[in-house]
Design an enzyme around this catalytic site. Sequence first.
Site, PDB file in Angstrom:
ATOM      1  N   GLY A  82     -33.265  -9.635  77.766  1.00  0.00           N
ATOM      2  CA  GLY A  82     -34.478  -9.037  78.328  1.00  0.00           C
ATOM      3  C   GLY A  82     -34.322  -8.776  79.805  1.00  0.00           C
ATOM      4  N   SER A  83     -34.471  -9.843  80.611  1.00  0.00           N
ATOM      5  CA  SER A  83     -34.442  -9.665  82.058  1.00  0.00           C
ATOM      6  C   SER A  83     -33.106  -9.112  82.542  1.00  0.00           C
ATOM      7  CB  SER A  83     -34.773 -10.994  82.748  1.00  0.00           C
ATOM      8  OG  SER A  83     -33.999 -12.043  82.222  1.00  0.00           O
ATOM      9  N   MET A 111     -45.879 -12.873  70.471  1.00  0.00           N
ATOM     10  CA  MET A 111     -46.339 -14.221  70.829  1.00  0.00           C
ATOM     11  C   MET A 111     -47.860 -14.302  70.694  1.00  0.00           C
ATOM     12  SD  MET A 111     -44.042 -14.855  74.208  1.00  0.00           S
ATOM     13  CE  MET A 111     -42.314 -14.366  74.269  1.00  0.00           C
ATOM     14  N   HIS A 167     -39.375 -10.307  66.415  1.00  0.00           N
ATOM     15  CA  HIS A 167     -39.233 -11.758  66.547  1.00  0.00           C
ATOM     16  C   HIS A 167     -40.631 -12.353  66.612  1.00  0.00           C
ATOM     17  CE1 HIS A 167     -37.802 -15.286  69.351  1.00  0.00           C
ATOM     18  NE2 HIS A 167     -38.321 -15.714  68.215  1.00  0.00           N
ATOM     19  N   MET A 206     -32.145 -19.601  69.197  1.00  0.00           N
ATOM     20  CA  MET A 206     -32.774 -19.556  70.522  1.00  0.00           C
ATOM     21  C   MET A 206     -31.926 -20.355  71.499  1.00  0.00           C
ATOM     22  SD  MET A 206     -35.423 -17.678  70.171  1.00  0.00           S
ATOM     23  CE  MET A 206     -35.986 -17.841  71.874  1.00  0.00           C
ATOM     24  N   ASP A 227     -30.647 -15.451  71.526  1.00  0.00           N
ATOM     25  CA  ASP A 227     -31.803 -14.957  72.293  1.00  0.00           C
ATOM     26  C   ASP A 227     -32.163 -15.951  73.387  1.00  0.00           C
ATOM     27  OD1 ASP A 227     -34.172 -13.816  73.166  1.00  0.00           O
ATOM     28  OD2 ASP A 227     -35.220 -14.007  71.241  1.00  0.00           O
ATOM     29  N   GLY A 228     -32.048 -15.493  74.640  1.00  0.00           N
ATOM     30  CA  GLY A 228     -32.500 -16.301  75.765  1.00  0.00           C
ATOM     31  C   GLY A 228     -31.414 -16.542  76.799  1.00  0.00           C
ATOM     32  N   GLY A 229     -31.635 -16.023  77.991  1.00  0.00           N
ATOM     33  CA  GLY A 229     -30.706 -16.280  79.093  1.00  0.00           C
ATOM     34  C   GLY A 229     -29.357 -15.603  78.967  1.00  0.00           C
ATOM     35  N   MET A 236     -43.215 -15.075  67.007  1.00  0.00           N
ATOM     36  CA  MET A 236     -43.491 -16.423  67.517  1.00  0.00           C
ATOM     37  C   MET A 236     -44.992 -16.623  67.314  1.00  0.00           C
ATOM     38  SD  MET A 236     -41.060 -16.077  70.852  1.00  0.00           S
ATOM     39  CE  MET A 236     -41.019 -14.294  70.702  1.00  0.00           C
ATOM     40  N   HIS A 279     -35.531  -5.215  70.555  1.00  0.00           N
ATOM     41  CA  HIS A 279     -36.011  -6.561  70.228  1.00  0.00           C
ATOM     42  C   HIS A 279     -37.472  -6.670  70.670  1.00  0.00           C
ATOM     43  CE1 HIS A 279     -35.533 -10.849  69.308  1.00  0.00           C
ATOM     44  NE2 HIS A 279     -36.223 -11.099  70.415  1.00  0.00           N
ATOM     45  N   GLY A 308     -41.118 -18.309  74.310  1.00  0.00           N
ATOM     46  CA  GLY A 308     -42.392 -18.103  74.994  1.00  0.00           C
ATOM     47  C   GLY A 308     -42.313 -17.261  76.251  1.00  0.00           C
ATOM     48  N   PHE A 309     -41.160 -17.252  76.900  1.00  0.00           N
ATOM     49  CA  PHE A 309     -41.064 -16.534  78.170  1.00  0.00           C
ATOM     50  C   PHE A 309     -39.678 -15.922  78.345  1.00  0.00           C
ATOM     51  CE2 PHE A 309     -44.092 -19.966  78.554  1.00  0.00           C
ATOM     52  CZ  PHE A 309     -45.215 -19.295  79.019  1.00  0.00           C
ATOM     53  N   GLY A 310     -39.636 -14.798  79.046  1.00  0.00           N
ATOM     54  CA  GLY A 310     -38.363 -14.221  79.456  1.00  0.00           C
ATOM     55  C   GLY A 310     -37.888 -14.892  80.737  1.00  0.00           C
ATOM     56  N   GLY A 311     -36.656 -14.610  81.101  1.00  0.00           N
ATOM     57  CA  GLY A 311     -36.144 -15.036  82.397  1.00  0.00           C
ATOM     58  C   GLY A 311     -35.784 -16.502  82.525  1.00  0.00           C
ATOM     59  N   SER A 329     -34.652  -6.968  74.889  1.00  0.00           N
ATOM     60  CA  SER A 329     -35.998  -7.470  74.612  1.00  0.00           C
ATOM     61  C   SER A 329     -36.988  -6.736  75.509  1.00  0.00           C
ATOM     62  CB  SER A 329     -36.071  -8.973  74.889  1.00  0.00           C
ATOM     63  OG  SER A 329     -37.430  -9.331  75.043  1.00  0.00           O
ATOM     64  N   ASP A 371     -40.745  -8.952  70.874  1.00  0.00           N
ATOM     65  CA  ASP A 371     -41.213 -10.342  70.903  1.00  0.00           C
ATOM     66  C   ASP A 371     -42.719 -10.430  70.705  1.00  0.00           C
ATOM     67  OD1 ASP A 371     -38.844 -11.979  71.418  1.00  0.00           O
ATOM     68  OD2 ASP A 371     -38.715 -10.849  73.295  1.00  0.00           O
TER      69      ASP A 371
HETATM   70  C1  DX5 Z   1     -38.269 -15.650  74.536  1.00  0.00           C
HETATM   71  C2  DX5 Z   1     -37.966 -14.347  73.830  1.00  0.00           C
HETATM   72  C3  DX5 Z   1     -36.796 -13.603  74.360  1.00  0.00           C
HETATM   73  C4  DX5 Z   1     -36.874 -13.218  75.799  1.00  0.00           C
HETATM   74  C5  DX5 Z   1     -35.493 -13.186  76.340  1.00  0.00           C
HETATM   75  O1  DX5 Z   1     -39.225 -16.340  73.813  1.00  0.00           O
HETATM   76  O2  DX5 Z   1     -37.740 -14.569  72.465  1.00  0.00           O
HETATM   77  O3  DX5 Z   1     -36.497 -12.486  73.540  1.00  0.00           O
HETATM   78  O4  DX5 Z   1     -37.476 -11.994  76.031  1.00  0.00           O
HETATM   79  O5  DX5 Z   1     -35.571 -12.926  77.693  1.00  0.00           O
HETATM   80  P1  DX5 Z   1     -34.347 -13.187  78.655  1.00  0.00           P
HETATM   81  O6  DX5 Z   1     -33.195 -12.352  78.178  1.00  0.00           O
HETATM   82  O7  DX5 Z   1     -34.872 -12.745  79.971  1.00  0.00           O
HETATM   83  O8  DX5 Z   1     -34.034 -14.659  78.603  1.00  0.00           O
HETATM   84 ZN    ZN Z   2     -37.011 -12.887  71.200  1.00  0.00          ZN
END
Ligand code: DX5
Ligand code: ZN
Length: 225
Positions: A199-200, A38, A68, A139, A177-179, A70, A34, A144-147, A9, A36
Amino acid sequence: MSSCVIAPSILSANFARLGEEVDAVLAAGADWVHFDVMDNHYVPNLTIGPLVCEALRKHGVTAPIDVHLMVRPVDRIVPDFAAAGASVISFHPEASEHVHRTIQLIRKHGCQAGLVLNPATPIEVLDYVLEDLDLVLLMSVNPGFGGQSFIRSALTKLRRVREMIDRSGRSIRLEIDGGVKVDNIGVIAAAGADTFVAGSAIFNAPDYQDVIARMRAEVARCTLC
Ligand code: DX5
Ligand code: ZN
């Protein structure tokens, strides 16, 4: 199960050098990008739109771009992303007035269509549209946020959606997707995911190639794919 796809991401990339970051992560072994999107409305954050997708294509990115969305409303922006070079476009059912119509719209514009389920969204939303989808994205954080940290109930949901997809007999990717990290991607793969957004875990690592290789090794260790 289909072969595994690693989709970094770019939300966690350095936006001041986005083209180089995408080149680097693809050279390091990533399969998809990927992307994102928003809107500070459907989710409380604001990121990038079709112009940036188009800029990546003009920069020379040929890998699939996994958009993706959002955003609400969804339909207005779908043709713009298709024209900008998106490969897959996924959206949240809560953000569309007519889910089936939006899926048709995405396909009409030549892209693959995905539906995204938030952590609290029941899987029954797939009941009458699964056969029209190319991808289901679950999800494992609130969008909404990475990390953020991986929400464990996503594993149960993955198993259930994997069963639905297998029963359908269709080739539909199951994306998470996520964590997602090196230390949990194995159990996530074992629960049925074949497409992994991170992502992170990738962009905050000092060596993209090393972290992607370790993710693939974990997936291979925990599944037959
Ligand atoms: C969150 C995004 C993800 C996000 C994942 O809304 O859809 O794609 O970037 O980030 P990580 O891998 O850091 O959880
Ligand atoms: Zn995403």
